[in-house]
Design a protein around this motif. Structure first.
Motif, PDB file in Angstrom:
ATOM      1  N   ASN A 118      15.174  75.855 -24.950  1.00 57.32           N
ATOM      2  CA  ASN A 118      14.978  77.096 -24.199  1.00 57.32           C
ATOM      3  C   ASN A 118      15.199  76.923 -22.694  1.00 57.32           C
ATOM      4  O   ASN A 118      14.780  77.776 -21.909  1.00 57.32           O
ATOM      5  N   GLY A 119      15.854  75.834 -22.319  1.00 59.73           N
ATOM      6  CA  GLY A 119      16.237  75.675 -20.923  1.00 59.73           C
ATOM      7  C   GLY A 119      15.298  74.870 -20.071  1.00 59.73           C
ATOM      8  O   GLY A 119      15.514  74.749 -18.851  1.00 59.73           O
ATOM      9  N   GLY A 120      14.249  74.306 -20.642  1.00 66.39           N
ATOM     10  CA  GLY A 120      13.327  73.494 -19.869  1.00 66.39           C
ATOM     11  C   GLY A 120      13.935  72.134 -19.533  1.00 66.39           C
ATOM     12  O   GLY A 120      14.769  71.598 -20.272  1.00 66.39           O
ATOM     13  N   ILE A 121      13.528  71.569 -18.414  1.00 65.59           N
ATOM     14  CA  ILE A 121      14.007  70.261 -17.972  1.00 65.59           C
ATOM     15  C   ILE A 121      13.030  69.209 -18.462  1.00 65.59           C
ATOM     16  O   ILE A 121      11.849  69.226 -18.109  1.00 65.59           O
ATOM     17  N   ILE A 122      13.512  68.302 -19.298  1.00 63.58           N
ATOM     18  CA  ILE A 122      12.607  67.272 -19.833  1.00 63.58           C
ATOM     19  C   ILE A 122      13.077  65.869 -19.487  1.00 63.58           C
ATOM     20  O   ILE A 122      12.389  64.893 -19.816  1.00 63.58           O
ATOM     21  N   SER A 123      14.241  65.709 -18.871  1.00 64.47           N
ATOM     22  CA  SER A 123      14.698  64.376 -18.492  1.00 64.47           C
ATOM     23  C   SER A 123      15.663  64.484 -17.309  1.00 64.47           C
ATOM     24  O   SER A 123      16.135  65.561 -16.978  1.00 64.47           O
TER      25      SER A 123
ATOM     26  N   ILE B 215      11.149  79.882 -19.841  1.00 63.74           N
ATOM     27  CA  ILE B 215      10.914  78.588 -19.191  1.00 63.74           C
ATOM     28  C   ILE B 215      12.212  77.984 -18.662  1.00 63.74           C
ATOM     29  O   ILE B 215      12.251  76.810 -18.324  1.00 63.74           O
ATOM     30  N   TYR B 216      13.269  78.784 -18.596  1.00 65.79           N
ATOM     31  CA  TYR B 216      14.548  78.237 -18.157  1.00 65.79           C
ATOM     32  C   TYR B 216      14.403  77.592 -16.779  1.00 65.79           C
ATOM     33  O   TYR B 216      13.881  78.182 -15.842  1.00 65.79           O
ATOM     34  N   ASP B 217      14.863  76.355 -16.676  1.00 62.87           N
ATOM     35  CA  ASP B 217      14.865  75.591 -15.424  1.00 62.87           C
ATOM     36  C   ASP B 217      13.471  75.160 -14.977  1.00 62.87           C
ATOM     37  O   ASP B 217      13.308  74.687 -13.850  1.00 62.87           O
ATOM     38  N   CYS B 218      12.456  75.305 -15.832  1.00 67.77           N
ATOM     39  CA  CYS B 218      11.126  74.781 -15.501  1.00 67.77           C
ATOM     40  C   CYS B 218      11.088  73.270 -15.784  1.00 67.77           C
ATOM     41  O   CYS B 218      11.726  72.788 -16.720  1.00 67.77           O
ATOM     42  N   ASP B 219      10.336  72.546 -14.979  1.00 68.21           N
ATOM     43  CA  ASP B 219      10.311  71.085 -15.045  1.00 68.21           C
ATOM     44  C   ASP B 219       9.193  70.595 -15.963  1.00 68.21           C
ATOM     45  O   ASP B 219       8.012  70.831 -15.693  1.00 68.21           O
ATOM     46  N   PHE B 220       9.565  69.934 -17.061  1.00 66.13           N
ATOM     47  CA  PHE B 220       8.598  69.368 -17.998  1.00 66.13           C
ATOM     48  C   PHE B 220       8.767  67.849 -18.114  1.00 66.13           C
ATOM     49  O   PHE B 220       8.380  67.241 -19.104  1.00 66.13           O
ATOM     50  N   ARG B 221       9.312  67.214 -17.096  1.00 66.46           N
ATOM     51  CA  ARG B 221       9.637  65.789 -17.180  1.00 66.46           C
ATOM     52  C   ARG B 221       8.394  64.908 -17.320  1.00 66.46           C
ATOM     53  O   ARG B 221       8.471  63.809 -17.855  1.00 66.46           O
ATOM     54  N   TYR B 222       7.259  65.377 -16.860  1.00 68.01           N
ATOM     55  CA  TYR B 222       6.053  64.565 -16.943  1.00 68.01           C
ATOM     56  C   TYR B 222       5.045  65.150 -17.933  1.00 68.01           C
ATOM     57  O   TYR B 222       3.874  64.760 -17.932  1.00 68.01           O
TER      58      TYR B 222
END
Length: 215
Positions: free
Chosen positions: A210-215, A189-196
């Motif tokens: 694990n590299g996910g974007i959360i903010s 999930i590296y660089d995947c967008d989870f901000r919403y």
């Protein structure tokens, strides 16, 4: 296709974990040999082998045959009847590489999934250097290590995937274990967008780790 003889086998360098592809089968359905890609280093005076020769054929007005010596570092497919890598390290497997960058020359050599050796220009490397590098037992943990792969990192560091998917950073000079790299095996999930995304704090921490974007 040239054959990897018993004399050439100890000097053949191939990709770690490469068992070879299946060759042709005979009339009874039995496999004749394996096919693996690899190369040789420049032989030194201490080595007991010479670079092998290939039978080459030229097609034109007349087909001609000649012998051509393999160049150092030239990747060539060889056929062989013995497996190059042995699971559970039943027998020595010679030299292999787990990382090789042809542009920069950086390579990490491996022996039996156990010992690691980093060299900054494999084209200038010798078999003796690799053996001396292996003798330092970098990352071998007294012969109990099992590395799936390793890559060069910052400075003299190596990041390797240890058994059970554990990521470790090692000092390639001293062999010192520097730190663990926390991640969750199986997540890509590296660089995947989870901000919403709607998730509890535990899951958000794991996504971030694990590299996910959360903010």
């Amino acid at each position: 296709m040239p054959e990897l003889t018993e004399e050439l086998f100890p000097y053949f360098i191939f990709f770690h974990g490469d068992l070879g592809v299946q060759g042709p089968v005979d009339d009874s359905g039995m496999q004749s040999y394996w096919i693996t890609n690899g190369f040789f280093l420049v032989p030194s005076n201490d080595d007991s082998f010479s670079l092998p020769q290939l039978d080459t054929y030229t097609l034109g007005t007349k087909r001609t045959h000649r012998k051509q010596t393999i160049l150092p570092h030239q990747f060539v497919y060889f056929k062989h009847t013995r497996a190059l890598e042995y699971q559970y390290r039943e027998k020595p497997s010679g030299f292999s590489y787990t990382f090789l960058d042809e542009k920069s020359g950086t390579a990490i050599f491996m022996k039996n999934s156990e010992k690691l050796f980093l060299h900054r220009n494999f084209r200038l490397c010798t078999y003796k250097e690799i053996e001396e590098g292996f003798s330092k037992n970098l990352g071998s943990y007294d012969g109990h290590a099992y590395w799936d792969y390793a890559v060069p990192y910052l400075g003299n560091q190596i990041i390797g995937c240890y058994e059970n998917y554990k990521l470790l950073a090692l000092d390639s000079v001293t062999g010192e274990e520097l730190y663990d790299i926390e991640y969750t095996p199986g997540l890509s999930i590296y660089d995947c967008d989870f901000r919403y995304a709607r998730a509890d704090e535990t899951l958000l921490d794991e996504l971030k780790q694990n590299g996910g974007i959360i903010s």
